[in-house]
Design a protein around this motif. Structure first.
Motif, mmCIF file in Angstrom:
data_model
loop_
_atom_site.group_PDB
_atom_site.id
_atom_site.type_symbol
_atom_site.label_atom_id
_atom_site.label_comp_id
_atom_site.label_asym_id
_atom_site.label_seq_id
_atom_site.Cartn_x
_atom_site.Cartn_y
_atom_site.Cartn_z
ATOM 1 N N TYR A 1 -52.056 10.405 -16.079
ATOM 2 C CA TYR A 1 -52.697 11.915 -15.615
ATOM 3 C C TYR A 1 -51.791 12.839 -15.780
ATOM 4 N N GLU A 2 -50.748 12.649 -15.038
ATOM 5 C CA GLU A 2 -49.452 13.549 -14.863
ATOM 6 C C GLU A 2 -48.732 13.688 -16.391
ATOM 7 N N LEU B 1 -51.161 16.729 -16.410
ATOM 8 C CA LEU B 1 -52.055 17.096 -15.372
ATOM 9 C C LEU B 1 -53.530 17.347 -15.680
ATOM 10 N N GLY B 2 -53.862 16.832 -16.637
ATOM 11 C CA GLY B 2 -55.386 16.807 -17.245
ATOM 12 C C GLY B 2 -55.535 17.840 -18.117
ATOM 13 N N ALA B 3 -54.576 18.676 -18.465
ATOM 14 C CA ALA B 3 -54.999 19.738 -19.548
ATOM 15 C C ALA B 3 -55.066 19.244 -20.990
ATOM 16 N N PRO C 1 -59.653 17.942 -10.041
ATOM 17 C CA PRO C 1 -58.803 16.731 -10.259
ATOM 18 C C PRO C 1 -59.065 15.637 -9.594
ATOM 19 N N PRO C 2 -58.467 14.371 -10.023
ATOM 20 C CA PRO C 2 -58.940 13.160 -9.454
ATOM 21 C C PRO C 2 -58.690 13.078 -7.763
ATOM 22 N N ALA D 1 -61.614 8.502 -7.961
ATOM 23 C CA ALA D 1 -62.920 9.034 -8.409
ATOM 24 C C ALA D 1 -62.618 10.390 -9.241
ATOM 25 N N PHE D 2 -63.040 10.469 -10.409
ATOM 26 C CA PHE D 2 -62.812 11.672 -11.263
ATOM 27 C C PHE D 2 -64.015 11.752 -12.334
#
Length: 141
Positions: free
Chosen positions: A67-68, A73-75, A120-121, A134-135
């Motif tokens: 994720y990071e 970071l999810g972008a 975010p998660p 959870a996400f």
């Protein structure tokens, strides 16, 4: 551009956390009388999927790093196995699983191009040594 791939070993999603909702691609028009009418607002609609998984500390570290770092970071978009079909047996019309030549069952394989959803998660402790993550993801049309 090549997209990151969902980490192997983090594909045991919980059934209770799985939910799918399609983006509404309609525009509603309310008439003065009678039922409402709809027309298309846009031609392609995304699908939002809610997921959760339970993993140990090592799996949490793998998820966090993915994720990071891998998705910034999810972008960024990434490839993910489809939880509704990945690894499920292929079933014949009779209801029995189809088998390969060596007798092993044939399984489906599918992946989707997705991005992390709006939120975010969320991580919670599950027992003494496990984490529930959870996400949501948005499946690209």
């Amino acid at each position: 551009m090549s997209y990151p791939v969902w980490p192997a070993g983090l594909d045991q999603f919980e059934r209770s956390g799985y939910q799918v909702q399609r983006q509404d691609a309609r525009r509603r028009r309310q008439a003065d009388a009678g039922p409402p009418a709809f027309r298309r607002r846009f031609t392609s609609a995304a699908t939002m999927v809610s997921l959760s998984l339970v993993t140990d500390r090592n799996g949490k570290a793998v998820f966090d790093r993915f994720y990071e770092d891998a998705t910034q970071l999810g972008a960024w978009l990434f490839w993910m196995p489809d939880p509704a079909t990945q690894g499920w047996p292929v079933i014949a019309a009779t209801g029995s699983p189809l088998l390969a030549g060596d007798g092993t069952p044939l399984v489906m394989g599918s992946r989707r191009l997705v991005s992390f959803g709006d939120e975010p998660p969320v991580e919670t402790m599950h027992g003494d040594h496990e984490f529930r993550i959870a996400f949501g993801v948005v499946v690209m049309p």
